[in-house]
Design a protein around this motif. Structure first.
Motif, PDB file in Angstrom:
ATOM      1  N   ILE A  80       0.835  -1.205   0.000  1.00 39.07           N
ATOM      2  CA  ILE A  80       0.000   0.000   0.000  1.00 39.07           C
ATOM      3  C   ILE A  80       0.872   1.258   0.000  1.00 39.07           C
ATOM      4  CG2 ILE A  80      -1.663   1.304   1.421  1.00 39.07           C
ATOM      5  CD1 ILE A  80      -2.685  -1.618   2.256  1.00 39.07           C
ATOM      6  N   LEU A  81       1.859   1.289   0.874  1.00 34.78           N
ATOM      7  CA  LEU A  81       2.679   2.505   0.970  1.00 34.78           C
ATOM      8  C   LEU A  81       3.558   2.676  -0.273  1.00 34.78           C
ATOM      9  CD1 LEU A  81       3.492   2.399   4.782  1.00 34.78           C
ATOM     10  CD2 LEU A  81       1.622   3.557   3.627  1.00 34.78           C
ATOM     11  N   SER A  82       4.041   1.565  -0.815  1.00 40.60           N
ATOM     12  CA  SER A  82       4.867   1.658  -2.024  1.00 40.60           C
ATOM     13  C   SER A  82       4.024   2.165  -3.199  1.00 40.60           C
ATOM     14  CB  SER A  82       5.455   0.273  -2.341  1.00 40.60           C
ATOM     15  OG  SER A  82       5.781   0.172  -3.695  1.00 40.60           O
ATOM     16  N   ALA A  83       2.807   1.627  -3.322  1.00 43.23           N
ATOM     17  CA  ALA A  83       1.956   2.058  -4.445  1.00 43.23           C
ATOM     18  C   ALA A  83       1.672   3.546  -4.347  1.00 43.23           C
ATOM     19  CB  ALA A  83       0.655   1.260  -4.445  1.00 43.23           C
ATOM     20  N   ILE A  84       1.364   4.019  -3.149  1.00 40.90           N
ATOM     21  CA  ILE A  84       1.018   5.435  -3.004  1.00 40.90           C
ATOM     22  C   ILE A  84       2.251   6.315  -3.235  1.00 40.90           C
ATOM     23  CG2 ILE A  84       0.253   7.164  -1.283  1.00 40.90           C
ATOM     24  CD1 ILE A  84      -1.962   5.417  -2.766  1.00 40.90           C
ATOM     25  N   GLU A  85       3.403   5.815  -2.800  1.00 38.06           N
ATOM     26  CA  GLU A  85       4.624   6.587  -3.041  1.00 38.06           C
ATOM     27  C   GLU A  85       4.912   6.698  -4.541  1.00 38.06           C
ATOM     28  OE1 GLU A  85       7.769   5.251  -0.375  1.00 38.06           O
ATOM     29  OE2 GLU A  85       9.130   6.704  -1.324  1.00 38.06           O
ATOM     30  N   THR A  86       4.639   5.628  -5.283  1.00 42.70           N
ATOM     31  CA  THR A  86       4.932   5.698  -6.724  1.00 42.70           C
ATOM     32  C   THR A  86       3.827   6.443  -7.487  1.00 42.70           C
ATOM     33  OG1 THR A  86       4.000   3.498  -7.006  1.00 42.70           O
ATOM     34  CG2 THR A  86       6.360   3.605  -6.886  1.00 42.70           C
ATOM     35  N   LEU A  87       2.573   6.327  -7.009  1.00 44.57           N
ATOM     36  CA  LEU A  87       1.470   6.986  -7.746  1.00 44.57           C
ATOM     37  C   LEU A  87       1.388   8.485  -7.461  1.00 44.57           C
ATOM     38  CD1 LEU A  87      -1.323   4.274  -7.282  1.00 44.57           C
ATOM     39  CD2 LEU A  87      -0.158   4.837  -9.416  1.00 44.57           C
ATOM     40  N   GLY A  88       1.756   8.864  -6.235  1.00 42.94           N
ATOM     41  CA  GLY A  88       1.775  10.299  -5.916  1.00 42.94           C
ATOM     42  C   GLY A  88       0.656  10.718  -4.977  1.00 42.94           C
ATOM     43  N   ALA A  89       0.781  11.968  -4.491  1.00 37.54           N
ATOM     44  CA  ALA A  89      -0.110  12.482  -3.449  1.00 37.54           C
ATOM     45  C   ALA A  89      -1.558  12.591  -3.923  1.00 37.54           C
ATOM     46  CB  ALA A  89       0.381  13.843  -2.986  1.00 37.54           C
ATOM     47  N   THR A 219       6.483  -3.916 -12.211  1.00 35.25           N
ATOM     48  CA  THR A 219       5.739  -3.001 -11.327  1.00 35.25           C
ATOM     49  C   THR A 219       6.728  -2.141 -10.551  1.00 35.25           C
ATOM     50  OG1 THR A 219       4.068  -4.701 -11.059  1.00 35.25           O
ATOM     51  CG2 THR A 219       4.019  -2.902  -9.463  1.00 35.25           C
ATOM     52  N   ARG A 220       6.495  -0.851 -10.582  1.00 33.81           N
ATOM     53  CA  ARG A 220       7.397   0.035  -9.829  1.00 33.81           C
ATOM     54  C   ARG A 220       7.173  -0.159  -8.349  1.00 33.81           C
ATOM     55  NH1 ARG A 220       5.624   5.491 -11.574  1.00 33.81           N
ATOM     56  NH2 ARG A 220       7.206   6.332 -10.190  1.00 33.81           N
ATOM     57  N   MET A 221       8.258  -0.129  -7.567  1.00 31.43           N
ATOM     58  CA  MET A 221       8.075  -0.257  -6.122  1.00 31.43           C
ATOM     59  C   MET A 221       9.099   0.536  -5.349  1.00 31.43           C
ATOM     60  SD  MET A 221       9.763  -2.414  -3.617  1.00 31.43           S
ATOM     61  CE  MET A 221       8.661  -3.326  -2.599  1.00 31.43           C
ATOM     62  N   LYS A 222       8.660   1.003  -4.177  1.00 34.75           N
ATOM     63  CA  LYS A 222       9.552   1.694  -3.249  1.00 34.75           C
ATOM     64  C   LYS A 222       9.631   0.820  -2.011  1.00 34.75           C
ATOM     65  CE  LYS A 222       9.678   5.710  -5.518  1.00 34.75           C
ATOM     66  NZ  LYS A 222      10.886   6.317  -6.046  1.00 34.75           N
ATOM     67  N   PRO A 223      10.828   0.463  -1.585  1.00 36.51           N
ATOM     68  CA  PRO A 223      10.903  -0.436  -0.419  1.00 36.51           C
ATOM     69  C   PRO A 223      10.324   0.198   0.845  1.00 36.51           C
ATOM     70  CG  PRO A 223      13.097   0.159  -1.222  1.00 36.51           C
ATOM     71  CD  PRO A 223      12.124   0.829  -2.121  1.00 36.51           C
ATOM     72  N   PHE A 224       9.799  -0.656   1.692  1.00 36.49           N
ATOM     73  CA  PHE A 224       9.261  -0.227   2.983  1.00 36.49           C
ATOM     74  C   PHE A 224      10.402  -0.208   3.995  1.00 36.49           C
ATOM     75  CE2 PHE A 224       6.710  -1.682   6.842  1.00 36.49           C
ATOM     76  CZ  PHE A 224       6.097  -0.465   7.050  1.00 36.49           C
ATOM     77  N   LEU A 225      11.268  -1.230   3.904  1.00 31.81           N
ATOM     78  CA  LEU A 225      12.468  -1.283   4.747  1.00 31.81           C
ATOM     79  C   LEU A 225      13.671  -0.971   3.868  1.00 31.81           C
ATOM     80  CD1 LEU A 225      11.911  -4.485   6.960  1.00 31.81           C
ATOM     81  CD2 LEU A 225      11.503  -2.092   7.546  1.00 31.81           C
ATOM     82  N   ARG A 226      14.394   0.069   4.259  1.00 34.71           N
ATOM     83  CA  ARG A 226      15.561   0.475   3.473  1.00 34.71           C
ATOM     84  C   ARG A 226      16.820   0.238   4.312  1.00 34.71           C
ATOM     85  NH1 ARG A 226      11.544   4.548   2.128  1.00 34.71           N
ATOM     86  NH2 ARG A 226      11.351   4.687  -0.137  1.00 34.71           N
ATOM     87  N   GLY A 227      17.955   0.117   3.638  1.00 34.02           N
ATOM     88  CA  GLY A 227      19.208  -0.006   4.388  1.00 34.02           C
ATOM     89  C   GLY A 227      19.954  -1.291   4.108  1.00 34.02           C
ATOM     90  N   GLY A 228      19.664  -1.939   2.997  1.00 34.62           N
ATOM     91  CA  GLY A 228      20.394  -3.159   2.632  1.00 34.62           C
ATOM     92  C   GLY A 228      19.979  -3.572   1.233  1.00 34.62           C
TER      93      GLY A 228
END
Ligand SMILES: Cc1ncc(COP(=O)(O)O)c(C=O)c1O
Length: 389
Positions: A80-89, A219-228
Protein backbone atom coordinates in the motif's frame (compact mmCIF):
# COMPACT_ATOMS: atom_id res chain seq x y z
CA UNK A 1 -10.55 -34.67 27.60
CA UNK A 2 -9.88 -34.63 23.83
CA UNK A 3 -8.78 -31.21 22.70
CA UNK A 4 -10.04 -29.72 19.46
CA UNK A 5 -8.35 -26.92 17.55
CA UNK A 6 -10.68 -25.07 15.17
CA UNK A 7 -8.83 -21.79 14.83
CA UNK A 8 -6.79 -22.42 11.69
CA UNK A 9 -7.51 -18.94 10.29
CA UNK A 10 -5.64 -17.50 13.28
CA UNK A 11 -2.69 -19.77 12.84
CA UNK A 12 -1.94 -23.36 11.89
CA UNK A 13 0.15 -26.11 13.47
CA UNK A 14 3.58 -26.26 11.87
CA UNK A 15 3.82 -29.33 9.65
CA UNK A 16 6.52 -31.71 11.04
CA UNK A 17 8.05 -31.95 7.53
CA UNK A 18 8.35 -28.15 7.54
CA UNK A 19 10.14 -28.27 10.89
CA UNK A 20 12.51 -30.96 9.52
CA UNK A 21 13.27 -28.82 6.47
CA UNK A 22 14.08 -25.85 8.71
CA UNK A 23 16.37 -27.58 11.21
CA UNK A 24 19.56 -27.75 9.09
CA UNK A 25 19.33 -23.97 8.64
CA UNK A 26 19.33 -23.49 12.41
CA UNK A 27 21.99 -26.11 13.15
CA UNK A 28 24.54 -26.31 10.35
CA UNK A 29 23.71 -23.97 7.51
CA UNK A 30 23.64 -20.74 9.44
CA UNK A 31 25.83 -18.73 7.06
CA UNK A 32 24.67 -15.33 5.86
CA UNK A 33 23.12 -15.70 2.38
CA UNK A 34 24.71 -12.37 1.38
CA UNK A 35 28.24 -13.67 2.09
CA UNK A 36 30.41 -14.35 -0.95
CA UNK A 37 31.90 -17.60 0.43
CA UNK A 38 30.69 -21.12 -0.27
CA UNK A 39 28.57 -21.64 2.87
CA UNK A 40 26.85 -18.31 2.14
CA UNK A 41 26.21 -19.30 -1.48
CA UNK A 42 24.65 -22.59 -0.40
CA UNK A 43 22.20 -20.78 1.85
CA UNK A 44 21.38 -18.29 -0.91
CA UNK A 45 20.60 -21.18 -3.26
CA UNK A 46 18.30 -22.68 -0.61
CA UNK A 47 16.45 -19.36 -0.38
CA UNK A 48 16.09 -19.34 -4.15
CA UNK A 49 14.58 -22.83 -4.04
CA UNK A 50 12.07 -21.59 -1.45
CA UNK A 51 11.31 -18.64 -3.72
CA UNK A 52 10.48 -21.09 -6.52
CA UNK A 53 8.23 -23.12 -4.21
CA UNK A 54 6.27 -20.00 -3.19
CA UNK A 55 6.09 -18.77 -6.81
CA UNK A 56 4.75 -22.15 -7.96
CA UNK A 57 1.97 -22.19 -5.33
CA UNK A 58 0.55 -18.88 -6.54
CA UNK A 59 1.31 -19.35 -10.24
CA UNK A 60 3.78 -16.46 -10.48
CA UNK A 61 5.52 -16.16 -13.85
CA UNK A 62 8.99 -15.88 -12.26
CA UNK A 63 10.46 -16.63 -8.81
CA UNK A 64 12.04 -13.17 -8.80
CA UNK A 65 8.54 -11.76 -8.40
CA UNK A 66 8.53 -13.09 -4.80
CA UNK A 67 9.94 -10.82 -2.07
CA UNK A 68 10.28 -12.44 1.36
CA UNK A 69 8.97 -10.36 4.28
CA UNK A 70 8.31 -10.83 7.99
CA UNK A 71 4.67 -11.73 7.30
CA UNK A 72 1.53 -10.44 5.65
CA UNK A 73 1.30 -7.36 7.86
CA UNK A 74 4.59 -6.18 6.40
CA UNK A 75 3.58 -7.28 2.88
CA UNK A 76 0.32 -5.31 3.06
CA UNK A 77 2.05 -2.21 4.47
CA UNK A 78 4.74 -2.46 1.78
CA UNK A 79 2.22 -2.90 -1.04
CA UNK A 80 0.00 0.00 0.00
CA UNK A 81 2.68 2.50 0.97
CA UNK A 82 4.87 1.66 -2.02
CA UNK A 83 1.96 2.06 -4.45
CA UNK A 84 1.02 5.44 -3.00
CA UNK A 85 4.62 6.59 -3.04
CA UNK A 86 4.93 5.70 -6.72
CA UNK A 87 1.47 6.99 -7.75
CA UNK A 88 1.77 10.30 -5.92
CA UNK A 89 -0.11 12.48 -3.45
CA UNK A 90 -3.14 12.89 -5.76
CA UNK A 91 -3.77 9.13 -5.93
CA UNK A 92 -6.71 7.40 -4.24
CA UNK A 93 -6.85 4.14 -2.35
CA UNK A 94 -9.96 2.12 -3.12
CA UNK A 95 -10.70 -0.61 -0.61
CA UNK A 96 -13.41 -2.12 1.56
CA UNK A 97 -14.25 -1.94 5.27
CA UNK A 98 -14.09 -5.75 5.57
CA UNK A 99 -10.33 -5.92 4.98
CA UNK A 100 -7.95 -7.25 7.64
CA UNK A 101 -6.47 -4.72 10.07
CA UNK A 102 -3.15 -5.09 8.25
CA UNK A 103 -4.75 -3.30 5.28
CA UNK A 104 -7.14 -1.01 7.15
CA UNK A 105 -4.32 0.24 9.42
CA UNK A 106 -2.00 1.60 6.70
CA UNK A 107 -4.96 2.90 4.66
CA UNK A 108 -6.33 4.84 7.65
CA UNK A 109 -2.84 6.14 8.37
CA UNK A 110 -2.68 7.51 4.81
CA UNK A 111 -6.20 8.93 5.11
CA UNK A 112 -5.29 10.80 8.30
CA UNK A 113 -2.43 12.38 6.33
CA UNK A 114 -4.80 13.65 3.65
CA UNK A 115 -4.70 10.84 1.07
CA UNK A 116 -7.99 10.25 -0.71
CA UNK A 117 -9.53 6.94 0.35
CA UNK A 118 -12.73 5.46 -1.09
CA UNK A 119 -14.31 2.87 1.18
CA UNK A 120 -16.52 0.65 -1.00
CA UNK A 121 -19.74 -0.73 0.48
CA UNK A 122 -20.21 -4.46 0.73
CA UNK A 123 -23.35 -6.59 0.37
CA UNK A 124 -24.83 -8.90 3.01
CA UNK A 125 -22.11 -11.47 2.26
CA UNK A 126 -19.30 -8.95 2.52
CA UNK A 127 -18.60 -8.74 -1.22
CA UNK A 128 -17.70 -5.29 -2.54
CA UNK A 129 -20.13 -3.45 -4.82
CA UNK A 130 -18.55 -3.70 -8.28
CA UNK A 131 -20.41 -0.66 -9.66
CA UNK A 132 -19.15 1.46 -6.80
CA UNK A 133 -15.62 0.22 -7.48
CA UNK A 134 -15.92 1.09 -11.18
CA UNK A 135 -17.18 4.60 -10.50
CA UNK A 136 -14.54 5.19 -7.79
CA UNK A 137 -11.90 4.14 -10.31
CA UNK A 138 -13.36 6.48 -12.96
CA UNK A 139 -13.29 9.42 -10.55
CA UNK A 140 -9.64 8.84 -9.54
CA UNK A 141 -6.83 10.18 -11.71
CA UNK A 142 -4.54 7.50 -10.24
CA UNK A 143 -5.49 4.72 -7.88
CA UNK A 144 -4.51 1.67 -5.92
CA UNK A 145 -7.36 -0.83 -5.49
CA UNK A 146 -6.80 -3.26 -2.63
CA UNK A 147 -9.27 -6.08 -1.99
CA UNK A 148 -8.68 -9.26 -0.02
CA UNK A 149 -9.11 -12.56 -1.88
CA UNK A 150 -10.80 -14.39 1.01
CA UNK A 151 -12.10 -12.93 4.24
CA UNK A 152 -10.47 -14.23 7.42
CA UNK A 153 -13.66 -14.04 9.52
CA UNK A 154 -16.28 -15.44 7.14
CA UNK A 155 -14.21 -17.16 4.44
CA UNK A 156 -16.19 -15.27 1.77
CA UNK A 157 -14.30 -14.93 -1.52
CA UNK A 158 -14.15 -11.58 -3.29
CA UNK A 159 -14.82 -11.43 -7.03
CA UNK A 160 -11.09 -10.92 -7.56
CA UNK A 161 -11.16 -11.47 -11.30
CA UNK A 162 -13.74 -8.71 -11.87
CA UNK A 163 -12.09 -6.37 -9.36
CA UNK A 164 -8.61 -6.79 -10.88
CA UNK A 165 -9.98 -6.36 -14.39
CA UNK A 166 -11.90 -3.21 -13.43
CA UNK A 167 -8.66 -1.80 -11.99
CA UNK A 168 -6.73 -2.75 -15.13
CA UNK A 169 -9.30 -1.02 -17.37
CA UNK A 170 -8.87 2.15 -15.34
CA UNK A 171 -5.09 1.82 -15.45
CA UNK A 172 -5.01 1.50 -11.65
CA UNK A 173 -2.75 -0.67 -9.53
CA UNK A 174 -4.25 -3.77 -7.93
CA UNK A 175 -3.22 -5.43 -4.67
CA UNK A 176 -4.84 -8.39 -2.95
CA UNK A 177 -4.32 -9.85 0.50
CA UNK A 178 -4.41 -13.57 -0.35
CA UNK A 179 -3.33 -14.78 3.09
CA UNK A 180 -6.39 -16.93 3.73
CA UNK A 181 -6.73 -18.12 0.13
CA UNK A 182 -3.22 -19.39 -0.58
CA UNK A 183 -2.82 -23.09 0.05
CA UNK A 184 -6.57 -23.62 0.52
CA UNK A 185 -7.76 -23.08 -3.06
CA UNK A 186 -5.87 -22.89 -6.36
CA UNK A 187 -4.85 -19.45 -7.54
CA UNK A 188 -2.81 -18.30 -10.50
CA UNK A 189 -1.62 -14.76 -10.26
CA UNK A 190 -0.12 -14.63 -13.75
CA UNK A 191 -3.56 -15.10 -15.28
CA UNK A 192 -4.99 -11.96 -13.68
CA UNK A 193 -3.94 -8.30 -13.83
CA UNK A 194 -2.71 -8.34 -10.22
CA UNK A 195 0.32 -6.17 -9.42
CA UNK A 196 0.85 -7.19 -5.80
CA UNK A 197 -0.31 -10.05 -3.57
CA UNK A 198 0.37 -10.71 0.13
CA UNK A 199 1.08 -14.08 1.70
CA UNK A 200 1.80 -15.41 5.19
CA UNK A 201 3.48 -18.74 5.98
CA UNK A 202 1.81 -19.45 9.31
CA UNK A 203 -1.63 -19.75 7.71
CA UNK A 204 -0.53 -22.74 5.65
CA UNK A 205 1.29 -24.86 8.21
CA UNK A 206 4.54 -22.93 7.86
CA UNK A 207 6.39 -20.97 10.55
CA UNK A 208 5.37 -17.60 11.99
CA UNK A 209 7.19 -14.38 11.23
CA UNK A 210 7.66 -14.95 7.51
CA UNK A 211 5.58 -14.06 4.49
CA UNK A 212 5.94 -12.75 0.99
CA UNK A 213 4.91 -9.98 -1.30
CA UNK A 214 4.36 -10.98 -4.91
CA UNK A 215 5.37 -8.06 -7.12
CA UNK A 216 4.56 -8.50 -10.80
CA UNK A 217 7.59 -8.02 -13.02
CA UNK A 218 7.76 -4.43 -14.25
CA UNK A 219 5.74 -3.00 -11.33
CA UNK A 220 7.40 0.04 -9.83
CA UNK A 221 8.08 -0.26 -6.12
CA UNK A 222 9.55 1.69 -3.25
CA UNK A 223 10.90 -0.44 -0.42
CA UNK A 224 9.26 -0.23 2.98
CA UNK A 225 12.47 -1.28 4.75
CA UNK A 226 15.56 0.47 3.47
CA UNK A 227 19.21 -0.01 4.39
CA UNK A 228 20.39 -3.16 2.63
CA UNK A 229 20.57 -4.81 -0.77
CA UNK A 230 18.74 -8.01 0.22
CA UNK A 231 15.80 -9.21 -1.89
CA UNK A 232 17.20 -7.21 -4.83
CA UNK A 233 17.14 -4.08 -2.68
CA UNK A 234 13.35 -4.38 -2.34
CA UNK A 235 13.39 -5.43 1.33
CA UNK A 236 16.44 -4.66 3.44
CA UNK A 237 17.58 -6.86 6.31
CA UNK A 238 19.27 -10.22 6.69
CA UNK A 239 16.81 -12.91 5.66
CA UNK A 240 15.06 -15.11 8.25
CA UNK A 241 16.60 -18.14 6.54
CA UNK A 242 15.09 -21.08 8.50
CA UNK A 243 11.62 -19.51 8.29
CA UNK A 244 11.96 -18.87 4.55
CA UNK A 245 13.00 -22.49 3.99
CA UNK A 246 10.02 -23.64 6.07
CA UNK A 247 7.68 -21.36 4.12
CA UNK A 248 8.92 -22.83 0.83
CA UNK A 249 8.40 -26.38 2.11
CA UNK A 250 4.90 -25.52 3.38
CA UNK A 251 4.01 -24.15 -0.08
CA UNK A 252 5.34 -27.29 -1.77
CA UNK A 253 3.24 -29.51 0.53
CA UNK A 254 0.14 -27.33 0.08
CA UNK A 255 0.55 -27.46 -3.69
CA UNK A 256 0.59 -31.28 -3.64
CA UNK A 257 -2.21 -31.83 -1.15
CA UNK A 258 -4.57 -28.88 -1.72
CA UNK A 259 -7.09 -30.55 -4.02
CA UNK A 260 -7.68 -33.56 -1.78
CA UNK A 261 -7.43 -31.58 1.44
CA UNK A 262 -9.89 -28.89 0.43
CA UNK A 263 -12.66 -31.38 -0.35
CA UNK A 264 -11.94 -33.35 2.83
CA UNK A 265 -12.03 -30.21 4.97
CA UNK A 266 -15.10 -28.87 3.19
CA UNK A 267 -17.03 -32.03 4.00
CA UNK A 268 -16.10 -31.64 7.70
CA UNK A 269 -17.00 -27.93 7.67
CA UNK A 270 -20.38 -28.67 6.07
CA UNK A 271 -21.12 -31.37 8.64
CA UNK A 272 -20.22 -28.96 11.45
CA UNK A 273 -22.33 -26.21 9.89
CA UNK A 274 -25.41 -28.40 9.46
CA UNK A 275 -24.97 -29.88 12.92
CA UNK A 276 -24.74 -26.52 14.67
CA UNK A 277 -27.57 -24.91 12.74
CA UNK A 278 -29.87 -27.83 13.48
CA UNK A 279 -28.93 -28.36 17.13
CA UNK A 280 -28.44 -24.83 18.49
CA UNK A 281 -31.31 -22.41 18.94
CA UNK A 282 -30.95 -18.93 17.47
CA UNK A 283 -27.94 -19.80 15.29
CA UNK A 284 -27.39 -17.94 12.02
CA UNK A 285 -24.78 -18.50 9.29
CA UNK A 286 -22.79 -15.49 8.07
CA UNK A 287 -21.59 -15.22 4.48
CA UNK A 288 -23.44 -18.37 3.39
CA UNK A 289 -24.86 -16.70 0.28
CA UNK A 290 -21.47 -16.39 -1.41
CA UNK A 291 -18.66 -18.72 -2.40
CA UNK A 292 -16.55 -19.37 0.71
CA UNK A 293 -13.26 -20.98 1.64
CA UNK A 294 -13.81 -24.70 2.28
CA UNK A 295 -12.57 -24.47 5.88
CA UNK A 296 -14.35 -21.47 7.40
CA UNK A 297 -17.64 -21.22 9.25
CA UNK A 298 -18.96 -18.08 10.94
CA UNK A 299 -22.09 -18.48 13.02
CA UNK A 300 -23.88 -15.90 15.15
CA UNK A 301 -25.79 -16.99 18.26
CA UNK A 302 -28.66 -14.58 18.79
CA UNK A 303 -28.52 -12.46 21.92
CA UNK A 304 -25.46 -14.26 23.29
CA UNK A 305 -21.97 -13.04 24.01
CA UNK A 306 -19.37 -14.64 21.73
CA UNK A 307 -16.66 -14.20 24.37
CA UNK A 308 -18.68 -16.23 26.88
CA UNK A 309 -19.20 -19.02 24.33
CA UNK A 310 -15.49 -18.96 23.47
CA UNK A 311 -14.42 -19.28 27.12
CA UNK A 312 -16.90 -22.06 27.84
CA UNK A 313 -15.67 -23.97 24.79
CA UNK A 314 -12.09 -23.28 25.86
CA UNK A 315 -12.92 -24.73 29.26
CA UNK A 316 -13.81 -27.92 27.43
CA UNK A 317 -10.61 -27.86 25.36
CA UNK A 318 -12.23 -26.57 22.18
CA UNK A 319 -10.33 -23.64 20.62
CA UNK A 320 -12.28 -21.29 18.38
CA UNK A 321 -12.33 -17.58 17.78
CA UNK A 322 -15.01 -14.94 18.18
CA UNK A 323 -16.13 -12.65 15.43
CA UNK A 324 -15.86 -9.81 17.87
CA UNK A 325 -12.44 -9.74 19.51
CA UNK A 326 -10.48 -7.60 17.13
CA UNK A 327 -6.74 -7.80 16.72
CA UNK A 328 -6.10 -5.19 19.39
CA UNK A 329 -7.77 -7.40 21.97
CA UNK A 330 -10.57 -4.92 22.51
CA UNK A 331 -14.14 -6.12 22.69
CA UNK A 332 -15.20 -4.08 19.66
CA UNK A 333 -17.83 -5.87 17.61
CA UNK A 334 -16.54 -7.39 14.36
CA UNK A 335 -16.02 -4.68 11.74
CA UNK A 336 -16.58 -7.31 9.04
CA UNK A 337 -19.99 -8.45 10.26
CA UNK A 338 -21.04 -4.86 10.96
CA UNK A 339 -20.11 -3.81 7.40
CA UNK A 340 -22.17 -6.75 6.12
CA UNK A 341 -25.17 -5.34 7.97
CA UNK A 342 -25.52 -8.33 10.32
CA UNK A 343 -27.89 -7.48 13.19
CA UNK A 344 -26.07 -6.55 16.36
CA UNK A 345 -27.77 -9.31 18.30
CA UNK A 346 -25.93 -11.84 16.07
CA UNK A 347 -22.68 -9.85 15.69
CA UNK A 348 -22.05 -9.96 19.44
CA UNK A 349 -22.56 -13.71 19.54
CA UNK A 350 -20.47 -14.59 16.49
CA UNK A 351 -18.07 -17.52 16.58
CA UNK A 352 -15.61 -18.46 13.86
CA UNK A 353 -14.80 -22.14 13.42
CA UNK A 354 -11.88 -22.66 11.06
CA UNK A 355 -10.69 -26.15 10.17
CA UNK A 356 -7.52 -27.45 8.57
CA UNK A 357 -5.04 -30.17 7.88
CA UNK A 358 -5.29 -32.02 11.18
CA UNK A 359 -9.06 -31.59 11.65
CA UNK A 360 -10.98 -34.86 11.70
CA UNK A 361 -14.53 -36.19 12.01
CA UNK A 362 -13.89 -36.74 15.71
CA UNK A 363 -13.34 -32.98 16.16
CA UNK A 364 -16.68 -32.23 14.54
CA UNK A 365 -18.36 -34.89 16.72
CA UNK A 366 -16.82 -33.38 19.86
CA UNK A 367 -18.01 -29.86 19.04
CA UNK A 368 -21.49 -31.11 18.16
CA UNK A 369 -21.58 -32.98 21.48
CA UNK A 370 -20.40 -30.05 23.63
CA UNK A 371 -21.70 -26.91 21.95
CA UNK A 372 -25.51 -27.25 22.26
CA UNK A 373 -25.27 -27.58 26.07
CA UNK A 374 -22.94 -24.55 26.19
CA UNK A 375 -25.37 -22.50 24.13
CA UNK A 376 -28.25 -23.56 26.40
CA UNK A 377 -26.18 -22.66 29.46
CA UNK A 378 -25.25 -19.25 27.98
CA UNK A 379 -28.92 -18.61 27.26
CA UNK A 380 -29.91 -19.43 30.80
CA UNK A 381 -27.20 -17.11 32.18
CA UNK A 382 -27.43 -14.26 29.66
CA UNK A 383 -29.30 -11.14 30.56
CA UNK A 384 -31.68 -10.33 27.73
CA UNK A 385 -29.51 -8.19 25.48
CA UNK A 386 -31.48 -5.45 23.79
CA UNK A 387 -31.33 -5.48 20.03
CA UNK A 388 -29.66 -2.17 19.19
CA UNK A 389 -29.42 -2.71 15.46
C1 LIG B 1 -6.38 -11.80 5.85
C2 LIG B 1 -5.16 -11.58 6.68
N1 LIG B 1 -4.28 -10.64 6.32
C3 LIG B 1 -3.16 -10.40 7.03
C4 LIG B 1 -2.88 -11.10 8.18
C5 LIG B 1 -1.62 -10.79 8.95
O1 LIG B 1 -0.66 -11.80 8.71
P1 LIG B 1 0.70 -11.92 9.56
O2 LIG B 1 0.31 -12.59 10.83
O3 LIG B 1 1.59 -12.77 8.71
O4 LIG B 1 1.24 -10.56 9.74
C6 LIG B 1 -3.78 -12.09 8.61
C7 LIG B 1 -3.53 -12.82 9.87
O5 LIG B 1 -4.38 -12.88 10.74
C8 LIG B 1 -4.94 -12.34 7.84
O6 LIG B 1 -5.83 -13.25 8.20
Amino acid sequence: MQSVYLDYNSTTPTDPDVVEAMLPYLREQWANPSSAHNPGNQVRRAIDRAREQVATLIGAAEPSEIIFTSGATESNNTAILSAIETLGAHASVITSPTEHAAVIGPVQWLEQRGQSVKWISVDENGQPDLEEVTSALKESPAALASFMWANNETGVLSPIEQLAEAAAEADAMFHTDAVQMAGKMPLSVKELPIHMLSLSAHKLCGPKGVGALYLRKGTRMKPFLRGGHQERARRAGTENVPAIIGFGKACEIAQKTMEQESSRVERLRNRLEEGILSSCKGAQLHGGGAQRLPNTLNIGFQQLDGEAILYMLDDQNVSVSTGSACESGSLEASHVLKAMGVERTYVNGAIRFSLGKYSADQDVDTVLERLPAIIDRCRSLAPQIKDES
